[in-house]
Design an enzyme around this catalytic site. Structure first.
Site, PDB file in Angstrom:
ATOM      1  N   ASP A 176       5.102  -5.136   3.505  1.00  0.00           N
ATOM      2  CA  ASP A 176       5.252  -6.053   4.637  1.00  0.00           C
ATOM      3  C   ASP A 176       6.364  -7.034   4.287  1.00  0.00           C
ATOM      4  OD1 ASP A 176       3.232  -4.856   6.066  1.00  0.00           O
ATOM      5  OD2 ASP A 176       1.672  -6.244   5.393  1.00  0.00           O
TER       6      ASP A 176
ATOM      7  N   TRP B  30       0.856  -1.187   0.000  1.00  0.00           N
ATOM      8  CA  TRP B  30       0.000   0.000   0.000  1.00  0.00           C
ATOM      9  C   TRP B  30       0.892   1.237   0.000  1.00  0.00           C
ATOM     10  CZ3 TRP B  30       1.423  -2.370   4.458  1.00  0.00           C
ATOM     11  CH2 TRP B  30       1.735  -1.592   5.568  1.00  0.00           C
TER      12      TRP B  30
END
Ligand code: ABN
Length: 181
Positions: free
Chosen positions: A129, A110
């Site tokens: 991540d 994101w």
């Protein structure tokens, strides 16, 4: 009691005579002047009222400015983390932009738009991540500037973006600059 006051008078007189004999009247007056003038000037001298003197000494005598957390990548207040959600990889054996050994960057990510305090410009930041190891557990950080719910997936931070990787275990998150507004 008259004898006592006589004794004190005599002792005082002897002491004054002794001092006058050794130093002379002029030097006595000069010393008296120094004491009187010093006593009047001393309270006018500037002194540190801030209470920082002790702190400077404790820090080895050098006055150090407090580090700004907006410029420290190990702090959640670091400017690039404005839309961050996860554990800071800088606390987990990785860096701002590199996943720790044994983990790999998520295939999807994101983005956030954060202002760099140094130049005042807005930067597009990609949050990835790092996947493949259990949760790091250090430096949990959650900031939500311009973050949106799941119906705007590209700016949503509150899901495990390791879901598309071979191992979906989430470890920590990196912050990579991908553009300038
Ligand atoms: N995007 C970080 C994250 C991972 C797991 C759960 C919530 C958020």
């Amino acid at each position: 009691m008259g004898w006592l006051t006589d004794l004190i008078d005599k002792a005082g007189e002897r002491a004054v005579r002794h001092v006058a004999h050794r130093h002379g009247r002029r030097s006595m007056l000069a010393r008296l002047g120094v004491v009187l003038v010093g006593g009047a000037v001393l309270p006018m001298l500037p002194f540190d009222r801030s209470g920082q003197f002790g702190a400077a000494h404790a820090a080895g005598g050098t006055r150090k400015a407090k580090a700004d957390p907006a410029e420290d990548p190990t702090k959640c207040e670091y400017w690039r983390y404005c839309a961050f959600d996860g554990y800071l990889c800088t606390c987990c054996g990785g860096s701002l932009t590199q996943c720790p050994p044994g983990t790999e960057a998520s295939k999807v990510s994101w983005v956030g738009t954060c202002q760099n305090p140094k130049d005042g410009r807005q930067y597009l930041v990609s949050y990835n991540d790092c996947c493949g190891k259990a949760s790091c557990g250090e430096c949990l950080c959650n900031n939500n500037e311009r973050e949106r719910p799941g119906y705007r997936l590209g700016v949503h931070n509150d899901i495990n973006w390791c879901m598309a990787n071979t191992s979906s275990m989430f470890h920590c998150t990196t912050s990579v600059i991908v553009g300038v507004a």
